[in-house]
Design a protein around this motif. Structure first.
Motif, PDB file in Angstrom:
ATOM      1  N   TYR A 156      35.771  33.583  45.887  1.00 21.31           N
ATOM      2  CA  TYR A 156      34.792  34.386  45.173  1.00 21.31           C
ATOM      3  C   TYR A 156      33.873  34.721  46.067  1.00 21.31           C
ATOM      4  O   TYR A 156      33.735  34.245  47.046  1.00 21.31           O
ATOM      5  CB  TYR A 156      34.516  33.633  43.866  1.00 21.31           C
ATOM      6  N   VAL A 157      32.853  35.718  45.549  1.00 24.90           N
ATOM      7  CA  VAL A 157      31.772  36.053  46.293  1.00 24.90           C
ATOM      8  C   VAL A 157      30.619  36.120  45.364  1.00 24.90           C
ATOM      9  O   VAL A 157      30.675  36.011  44.275  1.00 24.90           O
ATOM     10  CB  VAL A 157      31.951  37.227  46.986  1.00 24.90           C
ATOM     11  N   ASN A 158      29.482  35.770  46.184  1.00 32.65           N
ATOM     12  CA  ASN A 158      28.290  35.867  45.665  1.00 32.65           C
ATOM     13  C   ASN A 158      27.595  37.158  46.145  1.00 32.65           C
ATOM     14  O   ASN A 158      27.465  37.285  47.246  1.00 32.65           O
ATOM     15  CB  ASN A 158      27.309  34.580  46.056  1.00 32.65           C
ATOM     16  N   TYR A 159      27.030  38.081  45.364  1.00 31.28           N
ATOM     17  CA  TYR A 159      26.161  39.134  45.607  1.00 31.28           C
ATOM     18  C   TYR A 159      24.742  38.812  45.569  1.00 31.28           C
ATOM     19  O   TYR A 159      24.260  38.069  44.799  1.00 31.28           O
ATOM     20  CB  TYR A 159      26.569  40.394  44.904  1.00 31.28           C
ATOM     21  N   GLU A 160      23.843  38.961  46.696  1.00 26.07           N
ATOM     22  CA  GLU A 160      22.508  38.743  46.670  1.00 26.07           C
ATOM     23  C   GLU A 160      22.095  40.279  46.619  1.00 26.07           C
ATOM     24  O   GLU A 160      21.973  41.043  47.467  1.00 26.07           O
ATOM     25  CB  GLU A 160      22.232  38.147  47.833  1.00 26.07           C
ATOM     26  N   ILE A 161      21.120  40.446  45.530  1.00 22.37           N
ATOM     27  CA  ILE A 161      20.436  41.767  45.277  1.00 22.37           C
ATOM     28  C   ILE A 161      18.893  41.841  45.801  1.00 22.37           C
ATOM     29  O   ILE A 161      18.060  40.889  45.080  1.00 22.37           O
ATOM     30  CB  ILE A 161      20.609  42.246  44.088  1.00 22.37           C
TER      31      ILE A 161
ATOM     32  N   GLN B  99      21.788  42.875  49.476  1.00 17.54           N
ATOM     33  CA  GLN B  99      21.445  42.515  50.846  1.00 17.54           C
ATOM     34  C   GLN B  99      22.356  41.638  51.661  1.00 17.54           C
ATOM     35  O   GLN B  99      22.547  41.832  52.620  1.00 17.54           O
ATOM     36  CB  GLN B  99      20.290  41.528  50.480  1.00 17.54           C
ATOM     37  N   ARG B 100      23.086  40.781  50.763  1.00 17.50           N
ATOM     38  CA  ARG B 100      24.394  40.037  51.595  1.00 17.50           C
ATOM     39  C   ARG B 100      25.404  39.774  50.377  1.00 17.50           C
ATOM     40  O   ARG B 100      25.373  39.750  49.241  1.00 17.50           O
ATOM     41  CB  ARG B 100      23.663  38.556  51.673  1.00 17.50           C
ATOM     42  N   ILE B 101      26.392  39.614  50.987  1.00 18.96           N
ATOM     43  CA  ILE B 101      27.544  39.111  50.069  1.00 18.96           C
ATOM     44  C   ILE B 101      28.036  37.714  50.884  1.00 18.96           C
ATOM     45  O   ILE B 101      28.406  37.593  51.978  1.00 18.96           O
ATOM     46  CB  ILE B 101      28.768  39.927  49.933  1.00 18.96           C
ATOM     47  N   ARG B 102      28.140  36.614  50.085  1.00 16.45           N
ATOM     48  CA  ARG B 102      28.454  35.254  50.536  1.00 16.45           C
ATOM     49  C   ARG B 102      29.957  35.055  49.938  1.00 16.45           C
ATOM     50  O   ARG B 102      30.204  35.303  48.731  1.00 16.45           O
ATOM     51  CB  ARG B 102      27.574  34.193  49.940  1.00 16.45           C
TER      52      ARG B 102
END
Length: 322
Positions: A164-169, A308-311
């Motif tokens: 899975y991914v985490n989006y950071e906004i 900003q980032r995708i983890r």
């Protein structure tokens, strides 16, 4: 440095300062690209209603905390979880001081994982997962940047289960684009209302979520009862029936979700309106970085201004032998 000692049953020992702060420092050294704050640590790890006394293990030398692990079984809350959760022991979070020299680092690492496996077999559970534990969690799994940790786990017999991914906004750069405003107008033209939930409505909404999307999501939405503000947005038709929902800041101020729309209403793009409304409300509450965690719906979120980032996280599992 004195002789290393293993300390078990840490629910009382680590519930007091300064041990939470020591643990926080250890976790932020181990997961140095994914910071954890004290509020999330305490709420996700120590205030999980499924916690039991022997679900913690730590490695100390004198007063230095060198390693820690937290395991969990979903047996109490929700009272009737899906079978896949009842029959799995989860390693919720673990860490080893990365400054330890190689052989000692690996020894502490393996003993923490080994302790979890022993507890699983004691409880009659043969499946163990790293990540994948819902509601009271810090990360959905292990981020692929931590390749050394993943490699050690693979050598211990763990295999990738899902990813899975985490989006950071960055909400300083977030805005509601015109295309979403146009969708919102179309939704309103169908006599659908998008609004914030009042505190006295939380149980009604969480029951609806549980019925449509499952008991785990329903219980997660019910966390809103513990917060100062409900932080739930719903879509209703002209009869007042719920069509969809979006929650935010439930376990942690910066965390978005869950979100869902009943199947027959998805063609109206209600989900997009709920998503942007929730992120806007987070921005208005002063949240700077919003996290959209644990998703594989990549295209639904990829258009959000301010990403900003995708983890990228992987979940690992192992089937134990008696």
């Amino acid at each position: 440095m004195g002789r290393p000692e293993w300390v078990f049953s840490l629910s009382d020992y680590l519930n007091k300062d300064p041990y939470h702060k020591k643990l926080l420092r250890l976790l932020n050294k181990f997961y140095n690209k994914d910071p954890i704050d004290l509020s999330l640590l305490e709420r996700a790890v120590f205030k999980d209603p499924n916690v039991e006394k022997d679900f913690f293990i730590a490695f100390f030398s004198d007063d230095l905390l060198l390693g820690f692990g937290s395991i969990i079984l979903m047996r109490k809350d929700p009272s009737d979880p899906p079978e896949r959760f009842r029959e799995t022991l989860f390693i919720k979070i673990f860490a080893v001081d990365p400054l330890l020299e190689g052989s000692l680092f690996k020894d502490v690492f393996k003993k923490i994982i080994g302790y979890a496996e022993e507890k699983a077999l004691e409880r009659g559970v043969k499946k163990i997962m790293i990540g994948g534990y819902p509601i009271w969690y810090i990360y959905p799994g292990i981020e692929i940047d931590y390749y050394e940790y993943i490699s050690l786990l693979e050598k211990m017999g763990y295999k990738k289960y899902r990813e899975y991914v985490n989006y950071e906004i960055d909400l300083a750069d977030f805005y509601v684009p015109q295309r979403i405003l146009d969708v919102e107008d179309k939704v309103y033209s169908q006599n659908i209302t998008i609004r914030e939930v009042y505190r006295e409505e939380i149980e009604r909404v969480s029951n609806w979520v549980g019925k449509i999307f499952g008991v785990v999501w329903g219980r997660e939405v019910a966390l809103a009862k513990e917060n100062d503000d409900p932080s739930i947005v719903i879509a209703e038709d002209e009869k007042g029936d719920i069509l969809g929902f979006s929650a935010y800041s439930l376990l942690n101020d910066r965390r978005f979700g869950p979100i869902g729309v009943e199947e027959r209403s998805r063609r109206l793009r209600i989900g997009s309106v709920l998503l942007y409304r929730s992120l806007y409300e987070m921005k208005m509450r002063g949240v700077r970085i919003a996290e959209i965690p644990w998703t594989d719906h990549l295209f639904f979120y990829s258009h959000i201004p301010g990403i900003q980032r995708i983890r990228h996280f992987i979940l690992l599992e192992k089937i134990l032998r008696s």
